[in-house]
Design a protein around this motif. Structure first.
Motif, PDB file in Angstrom:
ATOM      1  N   HIS A   1      -3.317   5.717   0.360  1.00 30.48           N
ATOM      2  CA  HIS A   1      -3.920   6.312   1.553  1.00 30.48           C
ATOM      3  C   HIS A   1      -3.711   7.820   1.477  1.00 30.48           C
ATOM      4  CE1 HIS A   1      -4.456   2.506   3.857  1.00 30.48           C
ATOM      5  NE2 HIS A   1      -3.532   2.109   2.994  1.00 30.48           N
ATOM      6  N   ASP A   2      -4.652   8.578   2.041  1.00 36.18           N
ATOM      7  CA  ASP A   2      -4.529  10.035   2.030  1.00 36.18           C
ATOM      8  C   ASP A   2      -3.410  10.522   2.944  1.00 36.18           C
ATOM      9  OD1 ASP A   2      -6.598  10.344   0.203  1.00 36.18           O
ATOM     10  OD2 ASP A   2      -8.115  10.446   1.784  1.00 36.18           O
TER      11      ASP A   2
ATOM     12  N   GLU B   1       0.870  -1.160   0.000  1.00 35.18           N
ATOM     13  CA  GLU B   1       0.000   0.000   0.000  1.00 35.18           C
ATOM     14  C   GLU B   1       0.910   1.214   0.000  1.00 35.18           C
ATOM     15  OE1 GLU B   1      -3.300  -0.214   2.904  1.00 35.18           O
ATOM     16  OE2 GLU B   1      -2.405  -2.158   3.410  1.00 35.18           O
ATOM     17  N   GLY B   2       0.347   2.387  -0.239  1.00 36.50           N
ATOM     18  CA  GLY B   2       1.212   3.551  -0.274  1.00 36.50           C
ATOM     19  C   GLY B   2       0.522   4.854   0.018  1.00 36.50           C
ATOM     20  N   GLN B   3       1.325   5.907  -0.025  1.00 38.22           N
ATOM     21  CA  GLN B   3       0.862   7.262   0.195  1.00 38.22           C
ATOM     22  C   GLN B   3       1.733   8.189  -0.634  1.00 38.22           C
ATOM     23  OE1 GLN B   3       2.417   9.854   2.544  1.00 38.22           O
ATOM     24  NE2 GLN B   3       0.725  11.235   2.193  1.00 38.22           N
TER      25      GLN B   3
ATOM     26  N   ALA C   1       3.319  10.482 -10.283  1.00 42.76           N
ATOM     27  CA  ALA C   1       3.261   9.569  -9.137  1.00 42.76           C
ATOM     28  C   ALA C   1       1.900   8.878  -9.074  1.00 42.76           C
ATOM     29  CB  ALA C   1       3.526  10.335  -7.835  1.00 42.76           C
ATOM     30  N   ARG C   2       0.829   9.638  -9.227  1.00 38.36           N
ATOM     31  CA  ARG C   2      -0.518   9.067  -9.176  1.00 38.36           C
ATOM     32  C   ARG C   2      -0.732   8.075 -10.323  1.00 38.36           C
ATOM     33  NH1 ARG C   2      -4.594   9.454  -6.264  1.00 38.36           N
ATOM     34  NH2 ARG C   2      -3.911  11.286  -5.147  1.00 38.36           N
TER      35      ARG C   2
ATOM     36  N   ILE D   1       6.612   8.625  -3.382  1.00 32.37           N
ATOM     37  CA  ILE D   1       5.682   7.502  -3.297  1.00 32.37           C
ATOM     38  C   ILE D   1       6.196   6.628  -2.161  1.00 32.37           C
ATOM     39  CG2 ILE D   1       4.606   5.561  -4.490  1.00 32.37           C
ATOM     40  CD1 ILE D   1       5.536   6.940  -7.164  1.00 32.37           C
ATOM     41  N   VAL D   2       5.525   6.676  -1.016  1.00 32.43           N
ATOM     42  CA  VAL D   2       5.925   5.877   0.141  1.00 32.43           C
ATOM     43  C   VAL D   2       5.240   4.522   0.016  1.00 32.43           C
ATOM     44  CG1 VAL D   2       5.966   5.725   2.652  1.00 32.43           C
ATOM     45  CG2 VAL D   2       6.106   7.968   1.534  1.00 32.43           C
ATOM     46  N   LEU D   3       6.017   3.445   0.102  1.00 31.98           N
ATOM     47  CA  LEU D   3       5.501   2.087  -0.051  1.00 31.98           C
ATOM     48  C   LEU D   3       5.629   1.323   1.258  1.00 31.98           C
ATOM     49  CD1 LEU D   3       7.343   1.310  -3.397  1.00 31.98           C
ATOM     50  CD2 LEU D   3       4.940   1.948  -3.136  1.00 31.98           C
TER      51      LEU D   3
END
Length: 118
Positions: free
Chosen positions: A86-87, A41-43, A74-75, A54-56
């Motif tokens: 995640h927001d 998952e990421g943020q 990134a998106r 992009i944090v994984l």
């Protein structure tokens, strides 16, 4: 004037193709991370002019990050990779991150001015 419009249009098209290539390359890295760590998952975190991080976070608690040149890229990369975003980086996402001795000594070294390992 028509020559200028054609040139601008061609440069814009090349720019969009370049962005698509960057997003595709980042998506491959995201998918590879996800594959190594049982899913991910990421943020997305804005870095200003530097781009977007992009944090994984892997299902096994491993974590990592990538930097995209823009939020849109990134998106797009996250969407291509099927990454759940995640927001914010708190709550359930943050709770999944597992840190080890390296991270704790590094954080302590930064906080109290002690030696930080490279």
């Amino acid at each position: 004037m028509a020559d200028t419009q054609e040139k601008d249009s061609a440069e814009h098209g090349a720019g969009k193709r370049g962005e698509a290539r960057k997003a595709a390359k980042l998506a491959k890295h995201i998918q590879a991370f996800s594959g190594r760590h049982g899913g991910a998952e990421g943020q997305l975190a804005h870095l200003g002019q530097a781009g977007t991080r992009i944090v994984l976070v892997g299902e096994d608690g491993s974590w990592g990050d990538l930097v995209a040149p823009s939020h849109d890229i990134a998106r797009e990369a996250a969407e291509k990779a099927g990454l759940t975003l995640h927001d914010t980086f708190d709550g359930d996402l943050a709770a999944k991150v597992e840190t080890g001795p390296y991270e704790w000594s590094r954080m302590a070294g930064i906080q109290i001015g002690g030696p930080a390992r490279a």
